[in-house]
Enzyme design. Structure first.
Site, mmCIF file in Angstrom:
data_model
loop_
_atom_site.group_PDB
_atom_site.id
_atom_site.type_symbol
_atom_site.label_atom_id
_atom_site.label_comp_id
_atom_site.label_asym_id
_atom_site.label_seq_id
_atom_site.Cartn_x
_atom_site.Cartn_y
_atom_site.Cartn_z
ATOM 1 N N ARG A 1 -7.099 -3.619 9.943
ATOM 2 C CA ARG A 1 -6.159 -4.544 10.595
ATOM 3 C C ARG A 1 -6.792 -5.223 11.821
ATOM 4 N NH1 ARG A 1 -2.092 -3.545 7.118
ATOM 5 N NH2 ARG A 1 -1.555 -1.379 6.748
ATOM 6 N N SER B 1 7.525 9.142 12.122
ATOM 7 C CA SER B 1 6.415 8.964 11.179
ATOM 8 C C SER B 1 6.903 9.137 9.747
ATOM 9 C CB SER B 1 5.315 9.986 11.468
ATOM 10 O OG SER B 1 4.479 10.101 10.332
ATOM 11 N N LYS C 1 0.834 -1.210 0.000
ATOM 12 C CA LYS C 1 0.000 0.000 0.000
ATOM 13 C C LYS C 1 0.869 1.260 0.000
ATOM 14 C CE LYS C 1 -2.954 0.562 3.575
ATOM 15 N NZ LYS C 1 -2.796 1.808 4.346
ATOM 16 N N GLY D 1 -4.679 7.678 5.749
ATOM 17 C CA GLY D 1 -3.812 8.679 6.376
ATOM 18 C C GLY D 1 -2.638 9.009 5.470
ATOM 19 N N ASP E 1 2.578 -1.199 11.839
ATOM 20 C CA ASP E 1 1.249 -1.673 11.436
ATOM 21 C C ASP E 1 1.001 -3.131 11.817
ATOM 22 O OD1 ASP E 1 0.592 0.793 10.398
ATOM 23 O OD2 ASP E 1 1.310 0.314 8.392
ATOM 24 N N LYS F 1 -3.781 5.448 14.929
ATOM 25 C CA LYS F 1 -3.972 4.779 13.640
ATOM 26 C C LYS F 1 -5.464 4.792 13.271
ATOM 27 C CE LYS F 1 0.297 4.186 13.037
ATOM 28 N NZ LYS F 1 0.957 4.981 12.014
HETATM 29 C C1 S3P Z 1 2.828 4.724 6.250
HETATM 30 C C2 S3P Z 1 3.419 5.087 7.415
HETATM 31 C C3 S3P Z 1 2.925 4.669 8.733
HETATM 32 C C4 S3P Z 1 1.956 3.506 8.634
HETATM 33 C C5 S3P Z 1 0.967 3.676 7.546
HETATM 34 C C6 S3P Z 1 1.671 3.825 6.203
HETATM 35 C C7 S3P Z 1 3.405 5.229 4.993
HETATM 36 O O1 S3P Z 1 2.251 5.761 9.351
HETATM 37 O O2 S3P Z 1 1.287 3.301 9.856
HETATM 38 O O3 S3P Z 1 0.093 2.572 7.474
HETATM 39 O O4 S3P Z 1 3.066 4.713 3.909
HETATM 40 O O5 S3P Z 1 4.215 6.162 5.049
HETATM 41 P P1 S3P Z 1 3.060 6.879 10.185
HETATM 42 O O6 S3P Z 1 4.084 7.408 9.298
HETATM 43 O O7 S3P Z 1 2.076 7.937 10.556
HETATM 44 O O8 S3P Z 1 3.589 6.148 11.392
#
Ligand code: S3P
Length: 443
Positions: free
Chosen positions: A399, A169, A24, A97, A321, A348
């Site tokens: 999840r 993050s 993803k 997100g 995750d 999350k």
């Molecule tokens: C992601 C980063 C993570 C993860 C999300 C995907 C990404 O979030 O939990 O499912 O693709 O950069 P955070 O960067 O907010 O921890």
């Protein structure tokens, strides 16, 4: 068809090779970066989950042509800041997100008003973490309480920033990196280590970026305003999706599974390292490099002698995750497992620390959250269930749906899991692959 599933039987033993759905994080990055490249990119094996389909819809609304061909998507990039949205349009990030945060950073130079909305879960999640740095670049952002809906209006007069990312993050780090593409001069980021797909993608696209690794932080410098060319990219399998099948096999009686062609980037491998420390029978085969990323096959067998873990906190961002499914495995490991500093889990798609703890309680696994960020789990190697369990009101977190399905198929009992479609956010073939392994799942 109803919107729940029923599981009344454990999954029998299996010995198989499978492919799982594509990554993803890489799918969203590929679409976003292709939309600002010069020329037509081809993305093969793109994840066709709701998060990604919503991303495609939004990018099309921003004026980018995207065509679905036989086994790839064509994205007609218009170069940096090449979006041509009508004024005051609304785009919808749905549950994502990652897309929500990264699309804002792609719009820092776009001078029309764009309104960003999302679903119920995304509308509760904090956007200040990206609003703050994007405002520093000079972009105008309006939002009540730093939540969606957000209205963004970019500017021609962007300035580079020096940014310290302390959360770990990847979304925040990547947002600043993508905003830097449209900004003159050099943007500097000191980022707590997190998944590095954006850095690797930038390097592969020959975007001027330098990386320096320190112990806990990475120093990233990006020179902006350099157009880059369209590209072809084939997305590998998602280790986060794979982790549910890893757990299914680890917790089963006598099974073997090979999951082919998974992204095994070291910054995503926390689940593998944690499970190895817990004595799981797991290894990686056929490693190969692909455009900066690492891909391999994950081979896993039932693991009878799981032991507890005091999880090193440096694994937190690399398994962020996967903690729900790791908690489930800890429930069947000998001894008390301790996971610390998991405050990000509360932010999350749902509050995964609380929901994870509640699910374990529901199935009789003693656990305790301390300081609102640590969890202690009393494991039991002989954990077997025969009660009735109903899973609902979990913010449709994909999840949570997957974790409870794996619990049902490995621990026993009768399970009714609501909101089965929530899994389509990240892993549309989840139920189909389980059924191919022999799982009896009724709709
Ligand atoms: C992601 C980063 C993570 C993860 C999300 C995907 C990404 O979030 O939990 O499912 O693709 O950069 P955070 O960067 O907010 O921890």
């Amino acid at each position: 068809m109803s919107n729940h599933i029923l599981i009344e039987n454990k999954l029998k033993n299996f010995k198989k090779k499978i492919f799982i759905n594509s990554d993803k994080s890489l799918s969203i990055r590929a679409i976003l970066l292709a939309s600002q490249a010069v020329g037509v990119s081809k993305i093969y094996n793109l994840l066709e989950s709701e998060d990604v389909l919503n991303s495609i819809k939004a990018i099309k609304k921003l004026g980018i042509k995207i065509l679905k061909k036989n086994n790839f998507y064509e994205i007609y990039g218009e170069g940096l800041n090449g979006f041509k949205p009508k004024n005051n349009i609304t785009i919808n990030a749905g549950n994502s997100g990652t897309f929500g945060r990264l699309i804002l950073s792609s719009l820092v130079k776009n001078e029309t008003n764009v309104r960003l909305i999302g679903d119920k879960s995304l509308s509760k999640r904090d956007f200040f973490r990206v609003i703050k740095p994007l405002r520093e670049f000079g972009t105008k952002i309006e939002s009540k309480k730093n939540l969606l809906p957000i209205i963004i209006k970019g500017t021609k007069f962007l300035r580079p920033i020096d940014y310290i990312e302390k959360i770990g993050s990847a979304q925040c780090k990547s947002a600043v990196m993508i905003a830097a593409l449209n900004t003159p001069g050099i943007t500097k980021i000191k980022a707590k280590k997190s998944r590095n797909h954006t850095e690797l993608f930038f390097k592969y696209l020959k975007i001027p970026v330098t990386l320096k690794k320190e112990k806990k932080f990475d120093i990233i410098k990006i020179r902006g305003l350099r157009q880059y060319s369209a590209f072809n990219y084939e997305i590998p399998g998602d280790i986060s999706s794979a982790s549910f099948f890893i757990a299914l096999t680890v917790l089963s009686e006598s099974s073997e599974l090979t999951i082919k062609n998974v992204n095994i980037n070291n910054t995503r491998l926390g689940v593998f390292k944690i499970l190895k420390m817990m004595n799981a029978n797991i290894k990686i085969l056929n490693k190969k490099k692909y455009k900066g990323e690492l891909i391999g096959d994950i081979s896993v067998k039932s693991s009878k002698n799981l032991k507890s873990i005091k999880c090193p906190v440096e694994f937190n961002t690399t398994a962020i995750d996967e903690f729900l499914i790791i908690f489930l495995i800890a429930s069947k490991a000998k001894g008390i497992s301790i996971f610390k500093n998991l405050q990000e889990l509360k932010k999350k798609e749902s509050d995964r620390l609380k929901i994870g703890s509640n699910i374990l309680k529901l199935i009789g696994v003693k656990n305790q959250i301390t300081n609102g960020k640590n969890i202690k789990i009393w494991g039991n190697q002989n954990l077997r269930l025969n009660g009735k369990y109903e899973i609902k009101d979990y913010m449709k977190d994909h999840r949570v749906m997957a974790m409870t399905t794996i619990a049902a198929l490995t621990l026993g009992g009768t399970w009714k899991i609501h909101d089965k479609n929530s899994i389509n956010t990240s892993f549309p073939d989840f139920i189909k692959i389980l059924r191919n392994l022999g799982a009896k799942i009724a709709d």
